[in-house]
Design an enzyme around this catalytic site. Structure first.
Site, mmCIF file in Angstrom:
data_model
loop_
_atom_site.group_PDB
_atom_site.id
_atom_site.type_symbol
_atom_site.label_atom_id
_atom_site.label_comp_id
_atom_site.label_asym_id
_atom_site.label_seq_id
_atom_site.Cartn_x
_atom_site.Cartn_y
_atom_site.Cartn_z
ATOM 1 N N ASP A 11 0.885 -1.165 0.000
ATOM 2 C CA ASP A 11 0.000 0.000 0.000
ATOM 3 C C ASP A 11 0.922 1.213 0.000
ATOM 4 O OD1 ASP A 11 -1.559 2.189 0.726
ATOM 5 O OD2 ASP A 11 -2.752 1.070 2.183
ATOM 6 N N HIS A 18 -8.578 4.923 2.100
ATOM 7 C CA HIS A 18 -7.967 3.597 1.927
ATOM 8 C C HIS A 18 -8.708 2.754 0.889
ATOM 9 C CE1 HIS A 18 -5.169 3.758 5.349
ATOM 10 N NE2 HIS A 18 -6.131 4.337 6.059
ATOM 11 N N ASP A 52 -6.648 -0.412 -1.913
ATOM 12 C CA ASP A 52 -5.519 0.520 -1.928
ATOM 13 C C ASP A 52 -4.182 -0.202 -2.013
ATOM 14 O OD1 ASP A 52 -5.382 -0.563 0.588
ATOM 15 O OD2 ASP A 52 -5.518 1.327 1.677
ATOM 16 N N GLY A 103 18.456 -5.537 0.406
ATOM 17 C CA GLY A 103 18.660 -6.865 -0.190
ATOM 18 C C GLY A 103 17.426 -7.723 -0.333
ATOM 19 N N ASP A 131 -7.879 -7.158 0.174
ATOM 20 C CA ASP A 131 -7.722 -5.878 0.877
ATOM 21 C C ASP A 131 -8.600 -5.880 2.123
ATOM 22 O OD1 ASP A 131 -6.715 -3.321 1.339
ATOM 23 O OD2 ASP A 131 -8.420 -2.362 0.360
ATOM 24 N N TYR A 228 0.473 -0.246 15.190
ATOM 25 C CA TYR A 228 -0.392 -0.403 14.030
ATOM 26 C C TYR A 228 0.051 0.489 12.877
ATOM 27 C CZ TYR A 228 -4.413 -0.460 11.031
ATOM 28 O OH TYR A 228 -5.221 -0.595 9.954
ATOM 29 N N LYS A 231 -3.189 -2.936 8.069
ATOM 30 C CA LYS A 231 -3.221 -4.400 7.975
ATOM 31 C C LYS A 231 -2.329 -4.842 6.827
ATOM 32 C CE LYS A 231 -5.826 -6.766 10.826
ATOM 33 N NZ LYS A 231 -5.069 -6.459 12.012
ATOM 34 N N TYR A 347 -2.289 -3.815 18.957
ATOM 35 C CA TYR A 347 -1.494 -3.213 17.888
ATOM 36 C C TYR A 347 -2.212 -2.035 17.241
ATOM 37 C CZ TYR A 347 0.998 -7.418 18.858
ATOM 38 O OH TYR A 347 1.677 -8.398 19.520
#
Ligand code: 13P
Ligand code: 13P
Ligand code: MG
Ligand code: MG
Length: 364
Positions: A11, A18, A52, A103, A131, A228, A231, A347
């Site tokens: 995202d 969103h 999104d 990397g 999503d 948070y 997600k 979270y």
């Protein structure tokens, strides 16, 4: 021919809020991958989106976790983020947690599902992209596709898959993995798969020859960042036909819109609604959570497709059911189990609210 299929997503900024992807961002991503194709780094690519989330689907011959391929994805996300910032899109660079590439994009924010395969005479693959949910959303459909004979007739009647499949499961809290074999360990496996906030399927392998059948993105942004940050909307690659479940067996579990975590502020349970590409725009209460399915035939590494697999009236009933469940769950407002459990809310910004109130609690 050995081909690697890499699906890397992030995202990098939403339009509006969103809910969706700005078309110019898709153009920048396509230009970037077009350049890499012209340079011979990748064989082929497709740029798609779900809500999104920007989905880079690439084929190449460099194997999994290749630094050049991961750098290409990272640089593409950076270019898209620059445009997203210019357009003031919402949450520009949301999933890019690191400042500089080191990397491998794993652990840096983007979600990754990759498999290196020997291309069969015909190689149908389905790429699922979701999503407003987390990789645990794949547990139920993956169990049904690869272990449930009431879904997959081939487990019973096709000798090439009658031995069953092995599930590679990640514990995101302890950061350990376990492999479990079906059908023998089915009940043990379900102890874990039934708890999708903690245990998530990383991959599935055919027991007979250990051939890879499915790979999922299992990055957990919220655990990685320690707070948070959105997600980790997941992707999943599944191979179909000729020793694997048929395309229709792979799609069948999505006819049931099971409850997944995600939705508004990543903090709610809601039904997983299968939609066509054009309806991958979660809007009601930022949802309900969506999944799209892109079908491809690989041909010497070329991505022949996509076919928009859920653009089919046979999934209308699942969508209708998802809307009924949406209505039912929404009526709970801020109450569990619509809202996630307190443990899961750790979270979010919720702990700050709790902290503010902690002195108000009086001992009885
Ligand atoms: P066809 O006869 O259309 O090839 O279908 C075979 C099959 O296995 C469908 O699941
Ligand atoms: P995304 O994870 O899709 O960015 O959604 C975040 C959110 O807060 C939706 O309400
Ligand atoms: Mg977002
Ligand atoms: Mg998203």
């Amino acid at each position: 021919m050995k081909v690697t299929l890499s699906v890397i997503k992030a995202d990098i900024g939403g339009y509006v809020g969103h809910s969706h992807m700005h078309p110019k961002v898709l153009d920048v991503a396509s230009e970037s991958l077009d350049g890499a194709k012209a340079d011979g780094l990748i064989l082929d690519f497709k740029v798609l989106y779900c809500g999104d989330d920007l989905e880079l689907i690439m084929t190449h011959t460099k194997g999994e976790e290749d630094p050049d391929i991961h750098k290409l994805a990272w640089d593409t996300f950076i270019r898209c983020t620059e445009l997203a910032k210019k357009l003031k899109l919402y949450g520009a660079g949301q999933d890019l947690l690191a400042d500089a590439f080191s990397g491998n994009v794993k652990g840096m924010g983007p979600g990754v599902a990759e498999m290196e395969i020997e291309e069969r005479k015909s190689e149908p693959v389905i790429i699922f992209m979701a999503d407003k949910t987390s990789p645990g959303a794949w547990n139920l459909p993956l169990f049904r596709i690869f272990a449930d004979p009431f879904c997959t007739a081939g487990l019973v009647i096709d000798p090439s898959m009658h031995d069953g499949f092995v599930f590679d499961v990640l514990d995101v809290i302890e950061n350990v993995k376990i492999e479990m074999s079906c059908p023998e360990e089915m009940y043990d496996l379900l102890v874990f798969l039934g708890a999708p906030a903690r245990y998530m399927v990383r991959g599935v392998y055919r027991k007979r020859d250990n051939e890879v059948a499915a790979k999922a993105s299992v990055q957990r942004l919220n655990l990685m960042a320690g707070r948070y940050v959105g997600k980790d909307d997941p992707v999943l690659i599944v191979r179909a036909q000729s020793g694997f479940p048929a395309v229709g067996e792979v799609l069948e579990p999505f006819s049931f819109p099971h409850l997944v975590e995600g939705w508004m502020r990543g903090s709610h349970h809601g039904p997983f609604m299968p939609v066509s590409f054009k309806y991958a725009t979660p809007s009601r209460f930022d949802g309900p959570p969506r999944v799209i399915a892109a079908g491809f035939q690989l041909n010497e590494g070329m991505l022949v497709g996509p076919v928009d697999m859920f653009d089919d009236p046979s999934f209308d009933y699942a969508r209708q059911k998802a809307l009924e469940v949406t209505e039912y769950m929404r009526r709970h407002g801020p109450f569990e189990p619509h809202r996630l459990s307190l443990e899961e809310m750790e979270y979010t910004t919720m702990p700050q609210v709790m902290k503010k109130l902690q002195d108000r609690f009086k001992k009885l």
